[in-house]
Design an enzyme around this catalytic site. Structure first.
Site, PDB file in Angstrom:
ATOM      1  N   HIS A 130      -7.143  16.275   2.180  1.00 50.46           N
ATOM      2  CA  HIS A 130      -8.088  16.979   1.807  1.00 50.46           C
ATOM      3  C   HIS A 130      -9.573  15.104   2.547  1.00 50.46           C
ATOM      4  O   HIS A 130     -10.460  15.016   1.448  1.00 50.46           O
ATOM      5  CB  HIS A 130      -8.384  17.477   0.676  1.00 50.46           C
ATOM      6  CG  HIS A 130      -8.240  18.914   0.231  1.00 50.46           C
ATOM      7  ND1 HIS A 130      -8.916  19.966   1.261  1.00 50.46           N
ATOM      8  CD2 HIS A 130      -6.829  19.547   0.092  1.00 50.46           C
ATOM      9  CE1 HIS A 130      -8.227  21.053   1.160  1.00 50.46           C
ATOM     10  NE2 HIS A 130      -7.558  20.327   0.504  1.00 50.46           N
ATOM     11  N   THR A 131      -8.592  14.612   3.562  1.00 45.92           N
ATOM     12  CA  THR A 131      -9.692  13.050   3.093  1.00 45.92           C
ATOM     13  C   THR A 131     -10.473  13.366   4.739  1.00 45.92           C
ATOM     14  O   THR A 131     -11.396  12.556   5.341  1.00 45.92           O
ATOM     15  CB  THR A 131      -8.632  11.945   3.198  1.00 45.92           C
ATOM     16  OG1 THR A 131      -8.060  12.442   3.956  1.00 45.92           O
ATOM     17  CG2 THR A 131      -8.325  12.177   1.513  1.00 45.92           C
TER      18      THR A 131
ATOM     19  N   GLU B 128     -10.275  26.170  16.157  1.00 45.08           N
ATOM     20  CA  GLU B 128     -10.312  27.026  15.653  1.00 45.08           C
ATOM     21  C   GLU B 128     -11.983  27.276  14.241  1.00 45.08           C
ATOM     22  O   GLU B 128     -11.793  28.164  13.582  1.00 45.08           O
ATOM     23  CB  GLU B 128      -9.837  25.308  13.931  1.00 45.08           C
ATOM     24  CG  GLU B 128      -8.666  25.360  12.921  1.00 45.08           C
ATOM     25  CD  GLU B 128      -8.086  26.391  12.850  1.00 45.08           C
ATOM     26  OE1 GLU B 128      -7.161  26.230  13.982  1.00 45.08           O
ATOM     27  OE2 GLU B 128      -7.428  27.779  11.812  1.00 45.08           O
TER      28      GLU B 128
ATOM     29  N   GLY C  30       2.709  30.472   7.814  1.00 39.01           N
ATOM     30  CA  GLY C  30       1.969  30.014   6.648  1.00 39.01           C
ATOM     31  C   GLY C  30       2.650  29.259   5.737  1.00 39.01           C
ATOM     32  O   GLY C  30       2.402  29.243   4.315  1.00 39.01           O
TER      33      GLY C  30
ATOM     34  N   ASP D  69      -4.772  17.679  11.831  1.00 39.10           N
ATOM     35  CA  ASP D  69      -4.168  19.280  12.823  1.00 39.10           C
ATOM     36  C   ASP D  69      -4.044  18.803  13.911  1.00 39.10           C
ATOM     37  O   ASP D  69      -3.170  18.443  14.315  1.00 39.10           O
ATOM     38  CB  ASP D  69      -4.236  20.614  12.061  1.00 39.10           C
ATOM     39  CG  ASP D  69      -4.222  20.863  10.430  1.00 39.10           C
ATOM     40  OD1 ASP D  69      -4.047  19.762  10.008  1.00 39.10           O
ATOM     41  OD2 ASP D  69      -4.488  21.281   9.925  1.00 39.10           O
TER      42      ASP D  69
ATOM     43  N   SER E  56       0.127  24.363  10.019  1.00 34.08           N
ATOM     44  CA  SER E  56      -0.337  23.683  11.073  1.00 34.08           C
ATOM     45  C   SER E  56      -0.184  24.917  12.404  1.00 34.08           C
ATOM     46  O   SER E  56      -0.170  24.441  13.877  1.00 34.08           O
ATOM     47  CB  SER E  56      -1.011  22.763  12.190  1.00 34.08           C
ATOM     48  OG  SER E  56      -1.678  21.986  10.816  1.00 34.08           O
TER      49      SER E  56
ATOM     50  N   GLY F 101       1.945  26.285   6.075  1.00 29.86           N
ATOM     51  CA  GLY F 101       0.891  24.482   5.973  1.00 29.86           C
ATOM     52  C   GLY F 101       1.346  23.552   7.057  1.00 29.86           C
ATOM     53  O   GLY F 101       1.701  22.528   7.459  1.00 29.86           O
TER      54      GLY F 101
HETATM   55  C1  GLA Z   1      -6.348  22.195   6.360  1.00 23.86           C
HETATM   56  C2  GLA Z   1      -6.838  21.593   7.670  1.00 23.86           C
HETATM   57  C3  GLA Z   1      -7.096  20.130   7.942  1.00 23.86           C
HETATM   58  C4  GLA Z   1      -7.091  19.389   7.146  1.00 23.86           C
HETATM   59  C5  GLA Z   1      -6.026  19.833   5.658  1.00 23.86           C
HETATM   60  C6  GLA Z   1      -6.071  18.566   4.334  1.00 23.86           C
HETATM   61  O1  GLA Z   1      -5.206  21.967   7.249  1.00 23.86           O
HETATM   62  O2  GLA Z   1      -6.810  21.922   8.583  1.00 23.86           O
HETATM   63  O3  GLA Z   1      -7.926  19.459   8.493  1.00 23.86           O
HETATM   64  O4  GLA Z   1      -8.143  19.195   5.935  1.00 23.86           O
HETATM   65  O5  GLA Z   1      -5.868  21.137   5.465  1.00 23.86           O
HETATM   66  O6  GLA Z   1      -6.007  17.862   4.580  1.00 23.86           O
END
Ligand code: GLA
Length: 387
Positions: free
Chosen positions: A63-64, A184, A150, A196, A154, A152
């Protein structure tokens, strides 16, 4: 969430991974890796296009990215293969035994305007990538994946980039990543950052990627051979992730209006943000960027103990200040941290369920921890294999 991780859509394309063998992986699943692409390559004709894109795991810095901060993901040796025999203006793709996707190229009209209605739902990511590439030549083929769904990791970004390459994208990793990010946004409506897609496009074997999302510059960081990277599933399917993700992003933007770009904001300024929620969100972004920098330095000096401590601090910040964890992720982190062979663990990706990433001593076996476990290795980025 539908965005970065394909968790929110029908993951047929990403989900049916049986063709590649059992990747529930409790342990060594290396036997399945890259084999699909290799086997298809061997059998391919000159008109057969094959492209492969990895998934990614984020070691630290969540979340940065959309706040112009630092991230340190790595492309992994699990991914998506797209293979088709090229020809005609129609694209027909199968995934497992589910309903195939059928698209007229170039994708136009109502399909392009209402991607969210397209079925099968994984086809939205394919169609969005086809729109971005401007593809006019289609074909007939299939999609398969070794990525868990699902989790995380990507899977949707992996799918988009593999499709873009198979449809003839030709450009730099950054251009490919930007294309994937636009796809996306269009396909899922989730306002994801660039992490990602850039990790997947620009990955390098044996390295993580330190990305400054403000400049979109990146540099590889060696993963020392004193550590291995594990991904452990919490067993929780991600919930409410799409709307909560957009809400978190909006909060960081609101905080940045008060104190300036969060990655460099003054700590005292952040502590004086009147709204306590915005203050916490800003504090997470600012402190997480510091941790990313220190983590990269710890890897460079082969200091896994410090790296592990930073992962624990990152998890606490995501849990307490950014509030994107769930109890099952917290429990998994606690259980992992109690093990002597684990340097540190944290939730990875958007949160709200999904996976934890752990840094462990080589030779550790974490396969019994969590509802599924994968030992992952840093891989090269997305590529066309034939065609
Ligand atoms: C998802 C989003 C990314 C990023 C993460 C959190 O994977 O696609 O862009 O924001 O959450 O770090």
């Amino acid at each position: 969430m539908g965005g970065a991780d394909a968790g929110g859509h029908d993951n047929t394309a990403n989900g049916d991974n049986t063709a590649n063998g059992d990747n529930t992986a409790n342990g060594d699943n290396t036997a399945n890796r890259d084999n699909t692409a290799t086997a298809v390559h061997a059998a391919g004709s000159p008109d057969t296009v094959v492209a492969w894109a990895p998934g990614r795991v984020n070691l630290i810095g969540d979340h940065t990215d959309y706040a112009g901060g630092l991230v340190l993901p790595m492309a992994i040796d699990l991914g998506t293969t797209v293979r088709f025999d090229r020809g005609g203006t129609h694209l027909r793709l199968r995934s497992g035994r589910r309903r195939p996707l059928s698209l007229d190229l170039p994708v136009a009209g109502s399909v392009a305007r209402s991607l969210s209605d397209l079925e099968p739902s994984w086809g939205r990511f394919v169609a969005a990538a086809a729109i971005e590439v401007g593809a006019t030549i289609g074909g007939d083929g299939e999609i398969s994946t070794t990525l868990p769904v699902g989790a995380g990791l990507s899977s949707s970004a992996s799918l988009e980039l593999a499709v873009a390459l198979a449809l003839g994208f030709d450009g730099s990793p950054l251009e490919l990543a930007r294309l994937g990010q636009r796809a996306e946004h269009a396909a899922s409506g989730v306002p994801c950052g660039i992490m990602d897609q850039l990790a997947i496009a620009a990955g390098t074997t044996g390295h993580a990627l330190l990305i400054d999302c403000a400049t979109e510059r990146y540099q590889p960081v060696v993963i020392p051979d004193t550590v291995e990277v594990w991904v452990l599933h919490s067993g929780v399917k991600r919930r409410l992730a799409d709307s909560a993700y957009a809400e978190r992003r909006a909060a960081t933007e609101a905080a940045a209006e008060v104190v300036g770009p969060l990655a460099q904001a003054n700590l005292d300024d952040i502590e004086s943000i009147p709204d306590p929620v915005l203050r916490r969100r800003a504090r997470h972004v600012r402190s997480e960027c510091d941790r990313v920098q220190r983590f990269a330095a710890a890897l460079a000096t082969d200091d896994p103990t410090t790296a592990g401590e930073l992962m624990e601090a990152s998890h606490a910040s995501l849990r307490d200040d950014f509030e994107v964890s769930v109890s099952q992720l917290d429990e998994l982190v606690v259980a992992l941290s109690a093990r002597p062979e684990v340097f540190g663990a944290r939730l990875t990706g958007a949160g709200f369920g999904g996976c934890v990433v752990a840094l462990a001593r080589p030779g550790s076996n974490l396969s019994g921890v969590g509802s599924a476990a994968w030992l992952v290795r840093a891989s090269d980025g997305a590529r066309q294999i034939t065609g």
